[in-house]
Design a protein around this motif. Structure first.
Motif, PDB file in Angstrom:
ATOM      1  N   UNK A   1     -96.158  11.374  22.559  1.00 46.74           N
ATOM      2  CA  UNK A   1     -97.133  12.295  23.132  1.00 46.74           C
ATOM      3  C   UNK A   1     -96.719  13.728  22.818  1.00 46.74           C
ATOM      4  N   UNK A   2     -97.671  14.517  22.335  1.00 49.55           N
ATOM      5  CA  UNK A   2     -97.403  15.923  22.032  1.00 49.55           C
ATOM      6  C   UNK A   2     -98.420  16.782  22.761  1.00 49.55           C
ATOM      7  N   UNK A   3     -97.923  17.649  23.647  1.00 48.78           N
ATOM      8  CA  UNK A   3     -98.821  18.476  24.445  1.00 48.78           C
ATOM      9  C   UNK A   3     -99.688  19.328  23.539  1.00 48.78           C
ATOM     10  N   UNK A   4    -100.980  19.380  23.851  1.00 50.00           N
ATOM     11  CA  UNK A   4    -101.954  20.053  22.992  1.00 50.00           C
ATOM     12  C   UNK A   4    -102.270  21.483  23.402  1.00 50.00           C
ATOM     13  N   UNK A   5    -101.552  22.019  24.377  1.00 51.23           N
ATOM     14  CA  UNK A   5    -101.794  23.393  24.810  1.00 51.23           C
ATOM     15  C   UNK A   5    -102.772  23.506  25.957  1.00 51.23           C
ATOM     16  N   UNK A   6    -103.366  22.405  26.385  1.00 52.27           N
ATOM     17  CA  UNK A   6    -104.295  22.435  27.514  1.00 52.27           C
ATOM     18  C   UNK A   6    -103.507  22.555  28.819  1.00 52.27           C
ATOM     19  N   UNK A   7    -104.214  22.594  29.947  1.00 49.91           N
ATOM     20  CA  UNK A   7    -103.571  22.714  31.251  1.00 49.91           C
ATOM     21  C   UNK A   7    -102.528  21.604  31.383  1.00 49.91           C
ATOM     22  N   UNK A   8    -101.289  22.002  31.600  1.00 52.29           N
ATOM     23  CA  UNK A   8    -100.157  21.069  31.510  1.00 52.29           C
ATOM     24  C   UNK A   8    -100.253  19.889  32.456  1.00 52.29           C
ATOM     25  N   UNK A   9    -100.460  20.132  33.758  1.00 54.21           N
ATOM     26  CA  UNK A   9    -100.438  19.006  34.703  1.00 54.21           C
ATOM     27  C   UNK A   9    -101.631  18.070  34.493  1.00 54.21           C
ATOM     28  N   UNK A  10    -102.757  18.594  34.048  1.00 50.14           N
ATOM     29  CA  UNK A  10    -103.912  17.729  33.767  1.00 50.14           C
ATOM     30  C   UNK A  10    -103.683  16.920  32.496  1.00 50.14           C
ATOM     31  N   UNK A  11    -103.051  17.525  31.506  1.00 50.03           N
ATOM     32  CA  UNK A  11    -102.738  16.787  30.283  1.00 50.03           C
ATOM     33  C   UNK A  11    -101.779  15.644  30.614  1.00 50.03           C
ATOM     34  N   UNK A  12    -100.737  15.923  31.405  1.00 48.62           N
ATOM     35  CA  UNK A  12     -99.781  14.883  31.805  1.00 48.62           C
ATOM     36  C   UNK A  12    -100.505  13.795  32.597  1.00 48.62           C
ATOM     37  N   UNK A  13    -101.412  14.182  33.481  1.00 45.78           N
ATOM     38  CA  UNK A  13    -102.175  13.194  34.246  1.00 45.78           C
ATOM     39  C   UNK A  13    -102.938  12.261  33.307  1.00 45.78           C
ATOM     40  N   UNK A  14    -103.498  12.807  32.241  1.00 46.38           N
ATOM     41  CA  UNK A  14    -104.203  11.981  31.256  1.00 46.38           C
ATOM     42  C   UNK A  14    -103.271  11.010  30.548  1.00 46.38           C
ATOM     43  N   UNK A  15    -102.074  11.471  30.217  1.00 46.10           N
ATOM     44  CA  UNK A  15    -101.081  10.592  29.593  1.00 46.10           C
ATOM     45  C   UNK A  15    -100.709   9.468  30.559  1.00 46.10           C
ATOM     46  N   UNK A  16    -100.463   9.822  31.818  1.00 41.57           N
ATOM     47  CA  UNK A  16    -100.089   8.813  32.812  1.00 41.57           C
ATOM     48  C   UNK A  16    -101.210   7.788  32.998  1.00 41.57           C
ATOM     49  N   UNK A  17    -102.466   8.242  32.984  1.00 37.72           N
ATOM     50  CA  UNK A  17    -103.600   7.317  33.103  1.00 37.72           C
ATOM     51  C   UNK A  17    -103.603   6.331  31.939  1.00 37.72           C
ATOM     52  N   UNK A  18    -103.287   6.812  30.741  1.00 37.29           N
ATOM     53  CA  UNK A  18    -103.239   5.925  29.581  1.00 37.29           C
ATOM     54  C   UNK A  18    -102.069   4.950  29.682  1.00 37.29           C
ATOM     55  N   UNK A  19    -100.937   5.411  30.186  1.00 35.86           N
ATOM     56  CA  UNK A  19     -99.799   4.508  30.372  1.00 35.86           C
ATOM     57  C   UNK A  19    -100.127   3.429  31.400  1.00 35.86           C
ATOM     58  N   UNK A  20    -100.794   3.818  32.478  1.00 35.45           N
ATOM     59  CA  UNK A  20    -101.158   2.854  33.517  1.00 35.45           C
ATOM     60  C   UNK A  20    -102.191   1.843  33.026  1.00 35.45           C
ATOM     61  N   UNK A  21    -102.933   2.190  31.989  1.00 38.10           N
ATOM     62  CA  UNK A  21    -103.934   1.275  31.427  1.00 38.10           C
ATOM     63  C   UNK A  21    -103.314   0.222  30.507  1.00 38.10           C
ATOM     64  N   UNK A  22    -102.030   0.366  30.194  1.00 43.58           N
ATOM     65  CA  UNK A  22    -101.361  -0.623  29.342  1.00 43.58           C
ATOM     66  C   UNK A  22    -101.245  -1.945  30.082  1.00 43.58           C
ATOM     67  N   UNK A  23    -100.999  -3.006  29.330  1.00 43.41           N
ATOM     68  CA  UNK A  23    -100.901  -4.328  29.939  1.00 43.41           C
ATOM     69  C   UNK A  23     -99.746  -4.376  30.939  1.00 43.41           C
ATOM     70  N   UNK A  24     -99.968  -5.144  31.995  1.00 44.98           N
ATOM     71  CA  UNK A  24     -98.977  -5.299  33.052  1.00 44.98           C
ATOM     72  C   UNK A  24     -99.247  -6.614  33.774  1.00 44.98           C
ATOM     73  N   UNK A  25     -98.358  -7.004  34.649  1.00 48.93           N
ATOM     74  CA  UNK A  25     -98.419  -8.311  35.305  1.00 48.93           C
ATOM     75  C   UNK A  25     -99.124  -8.289  36.651  1.00 48.93           C
ATOM     76  N   UNK A  26    -100.176  -7.550  36.788  1.00 52.51           N
ATOM     77  CA  UNK A  26    -100.934  -7.553  38.029  1.00 52.51           C
ATOM     78  C   UNK A  26    -100.774  -6.282  38.827  1.00 52.51           C
TER      79      UNK A  26
END
Length: 160
Positions: free
Chosen positions: A52-77
């Motif tokens: 992940x490379x920060x794109x210069x947008x609002x930092x905490x919102x960009x990180x929130x988007x990354x975390x949302x994508x990580x949480x969307x990865x496969x998991x065991x329930x």
């Protein structure tokens, strides 16, 4: 797995080091997480072998988007966050990064749990000084397992 937007943005604030006052007055607290500019946010994820490379947008919102994508990865329930998300939490809570408090990071842990509790999780340190996540409803704990990509470090798995 999905977390509320405000939870993700609060976690983003912690990762970015947005909380706390450099000169606290009244009830204000000092920062317990290091401030991370754009470059250091990219480095934070890079240290986890994430591209992940920060794109210069609002930092905490960009990180929130990354975390949302990580949480969307496969998991065991619903009681088992994805491994990558658990590694981010452990990295965020590294005792070596303690700021304005001891290595037990009591205040940082409180701030992290203020966000995670809304989603039914709590973070805690075990005797090995790693930060784990526990699902409150089932008491399921994420545990460390060997990561084949980093032979001297550890990743996460789950034990019920």
């Amino acid at each position: 797995m999905e977390f509320r937007k405000r939870t993700l943005e609060r976690l983003g604030d912690l990762i970015c080091g947005n909380l706390g006052a450099d000169v606290p007055q009244g009830d204000a607290e000092p920062p317990y997480f290091p401030y991370r500019s754009s470059r250091y946010i990219t480095d934070f994820f890079g240290e986890l072998d994430m591209d992940w490379e920060h794109d210069g947008s609002t930092r905490h919102r960009w990180v929130a988007g990354v975390l949302a994508q990580l949480l969307a990865e496969s998991h065991d329930g619903p009681a088992h966050p994805p491994e990558s998300f658990c590694r981010v939490i452990d990295h965020l809570m590294d005792p070596a990064d303690a700021l304005n408090e001891g290595r037990d990071r009591t205040n940082a842990l409180r701030q992290l749990n203020d966000a995670l509790l809304r989603e039914g999780f709590e973070a805690f340190y075990a005797e090995d000084k790693h930060c784990y996540l526990r699902h409150i409803g089932t008491s399921t704990v994420s545990t460390l397992v060997q990561n084949p990509h980093r032979p001297l470090s550890q990743g996460f798995g789950v034990v019920a």
